[in-house]
Design an enzyme around this catalytic site. Structure first.
Site, mmCIF file in Angstrom:
data_model
loop_
_atom_site.group_PDB
_atom_site.id
_atom_site.type_symbol
_atom_site.label_atom_id
_atom_site.label_comp_id
_atom_site.label_asym_id
_atom_site.label_seq_id
_atom_site.Cartn_x
_atom_site.Cartn_y
_atom_site.Cartn_z
ATOM 1 N N ASN B 98 -52.759 81.764 -19.097
ATOM 2 C CA ASN B 98 -51.565 80.904 -19.160
ATOM 3 C C ASN B 98 -51.811 79.495 -18.615
ATOM 4 O O ASN B 98 -51.034 78.587 -18.878
ATOM 5 C CB ASN B 98 -50.399 81.557 -18.412
ATOM 6 C CG ASN B 98 -49.544 82.408 -19.344
ATOM 7 O OD1 ASN B 98 -49.641 82.283 -20.569
ATOM 8 N ND2 ASN B 98 -48.715 83.271 -18.784
ATOM 9 N N LEU B 337 -50.425 92.105 -16.726
ATOM 10 C CA LEU B 337 -50.789 91.225 -17.846
ATOM 11 C C LEU B 337 -51.785 90.127 -17.464
ATOM 12 O O LEU B 337 -52.249 89.384 -18.322
ATOM 13 C CB LEU B 337 -49.522 90.597 -18.450
ATOM 14 C CG LEU B 337 -48.604 91.581 -19.195
ATOM 15 C CD1 LEU B 337 -47.308 90.896 -19.612
ATOM 16 C CD2 LEU B 337 -49.300 92.164 -20.415
ATOM 17 N N HIS B 338 -52.094 89.996 -16.186
ATOM 18 C CA HIS B 338 -53.139 89.074 -15.741
ATOM 19 C C HIS B 338 -52.927 87.649 -16.237
ATOM 20 O O HIS B 338 -53.903 86.966 -16.613
ATOM 21 C CB HIS B 338 -54.519 89.602 -16.161
ATOM 22 C CG HIS B 338 -54.691 91.055 -15.843
ATOM 23 N ND1 HIS B 338 -54.599 92.025 -16.809
ATOM 24 C CD2 HIS B 338 -54.861 91.691 -14.674
ATOM 25 C CE1 HIS B 338 -54.743 93.213 -16.226
ATOM 26 N NE2 HIS B 338 -54.901 93.040 -14.935
ATOM 27 N N CYS B 339 -51.671 87.208 -16.258
ATOM 28 C CA CYS B 339 -51.339 85.834 -16.693
ATOM 29 C C CYS B 339 -51.825 85.530 -18.100
ATOM 30 O O CYS B 339 -52.076 84.367 -18.429
ATOM 31 C CB CYS B 339 -51.895 84.769 -15.743
ATOM 32 S SG CYS B 339 -51.169 84.815 -14.116
ATOM 33 N N SER B 340 -52.009 86.550 -18.915
ATOM 34 C CA SER B 340 -52.511 86.302 -20.260
ATOM 35 C C SER B 340 -51.829 87.226 -21.262
ATOM 36 O O SER B 340 -52.450 88.155 -21.782
ATOM 37 C CB SER B 340 -54.029 86.486 -20.299
ATOM 38 O OG SER B 340 -54.525 86.192 -21.585
#
Lengths: 77, 385
Positions: B98, B337-340
């Site tokens: 992100n 979601l690991h910022c993705s």
């Protein structure tokens, strides 16, 4: 103080001053970062003082590394 | 405790990093480049040496081309916000973090056109797909070097060549690779390299940077304006690097730590670190694949990835698995979601996400053996329900 012995290089940035200090020290020159003398510039930064006899070597190094400077000035009282 | 969240922040740090930061706080302390007294000059020198070590690591000839930022996100924002103008086109991939996607989506609102090239479900990107997306108004190709979700490496050398041939600028987000995978800005035609300091470079949080190829800075507006300690007589921002992009008092103590971290990397050698991390990831992925009901994502070839592995246990949510790993086994990982979100859509794991394990150079083999046993236990208990 024997200011007649010295000249200073004024740089555009602190990073350049530190870069050149490291280079010249590595070449065995006795240089020192000092406050910019008031009469030379109103900038609040630092400049690099060197022995005037080293001027050709200092200039050659600056040219070789392509570092732009504000100028080289003799130190005076 | 077993710490397997190095993709977020590496921990522990090399001893030299703790010492450099402690020394800075106790004995240097001053504001770098603002005053001309010796402690101020010494602080400037420490930061310059950090810059120089980073330049050595990435094959950058001139250390002043390295702009120091507070993290990779700031470096990426600097480029995306400062370079792209209405009518410009930018190409990126579907496995970006992100930190790239959000500034790009915000730029879209300003009239910037964005093309997202899809990667394979393993996170693999085919360079021809990038070339096919280039238009007459394409200004930038922005790619991460390795996905923070599956660890798959992207073919940056090939894409760099394509970008160069088409006269398009190439921005690489090396958050997951700097320090653990070789990077040479010349060999890979990188124009802009964003990196974080607190992962593979072993610095503290709040450090990062951006390499800017000579000449490009005239097209990039600063993110912030202010005091630089240079050209103080002018009310306008300096136009030279690094001062143009480094206004305000920096995180000097953090940068002292980062310098020590980068020197640790240079002393160990990137190939040495890479080899160790590949050993760890091979062991971990092989072990996870052998556990029934576990799905492992990403490229199966350990050569094609960094030390990040994501998996799921059928019938359990990633957060349930992470909670059990921590509470019952003292293993720290990162679920979700690991910022993705787009990365997880690529893998087919959106919206539930996955469990991410990211070992580091300092994890002994035993940590991974215990982790595999723990995952096996959790999966077996679930299967009995």
């Amino acid at each position: 103080m024997e200011t007649e012995r010295y000249s200073v290089v004024l740089f555009h940035s602190m990073s350049n001053a530190l870069q050149v200090e490291k280079l010249l020290k590595g070449m065995g020159m006795a240089v020192k970062l000092i406050p910019v003398p008031r009469q030379l510039s109103s900038d609040c930064g630092i400049c690099l003082r060197f022995d005037r006899r080293d001027e050709p070597r200092v200039k050659a190094t600056l040219e070789k590394k392509g570092i732009e400077i504000q100028g080289i000035h003799p130190m005076s009282r | 405790m077993i710490y397997l969240d190095n993709a977020a922040t590496s921990w522990p740090k090399p001893e030299a990093v703790y010492r450099a930061m402690d020394h800075f706080m106790r004995h240097t302390g001053a504001n770098p480049g603002r005053s001309a007294h010796q402690p101020s000059i010494e602080a400037g020198r420490i930061i310059y040496e950090t810059r120089e070590s980073l330049a050595t690591l990435f094959g950058i000839g001139d250390p002043t081309r390295v702009v120091l930022t507070s993290n990779a996100t700031e470096a990426l924002n600097l480029v995306i916000k400062g370079l792209l103008q209405s009518g410009d086109h930018v190409i990126t991939s579907s496995v970006e973090h992100n930190s790239v996607m959000r500034p790009l989506r915000a730029a879209e609102k300003r009239g910037v056109e964005v093309t997202v090239v899809r990667c394979m479900p393993e996170g693999i990107l085919h360079p021809p797909h990038i070339e096919q997306a280039i238009r007459s108004n394409t200004r930038l190709i922005a790619l991460n070097h390795a996905s923070n979700v599956v660890g798959t490496l992207l073919p940056i050398a090939e894409v760099g060549l394509i970008a160069r041939q088409h006269g398009v600028l190439f921005l690489v987000d090396a958050a997951q690779t700097a320090g653990c995978y070789p990077i040479d800005v010349e060999a890979t035609s990188i124009d802009l390299l964003a990196f974080s300091g607190h992962k593979g470079l072993y610095g503290p949080q709040g450090t990062g940077g951006l390499y800017i190829r000579e000449g490009i800075e005239s097209s990039i507006e600063p993110l912030k304006y202010g005091g630089t300690g240079s050209r103080s007589e002018h009310e306008y921002q300096p136009d030279f690097l690094p001062d143009k992009y480094e206004s305000g008092t920096p995180n000097s103590v953090g940068l002292a730590g980062l310098g020590a971290g980068v020197r640790f990397v240079l002393e160990q050698g990137v190939p040495e670190i890479q080899e160790r991390e590949q050993e760890l990831i091979r062991f971990l992925t092989d072990g996870l694949r052998a556990i029934p009901d576990v799905t492992v994502y990403g490229d199966s070839d350990p050569q094609g990835r960094v030390a990040v592995v994501s998996f799921n246990i059928s019938g359990l949510t990633p957060s349930e698995v992470a909670m059990q790993l921590e509470e019952d086994h003292q293993i720290m990982c990162r679920p979700g979601l690991h910022c993705s979100p787009m990365g997880h859509k690529t893998l087919g794991t959106f919206p539930q996400g996955a469990v991410r394990l990211s070992p580091g150079y300092f994890n002994p083999n035993e940590d991974l053996e215990r982790t595999l046993k723990a995952v096996g236990k959790i999966a077996a208990a679930r299967a009995r329900c």
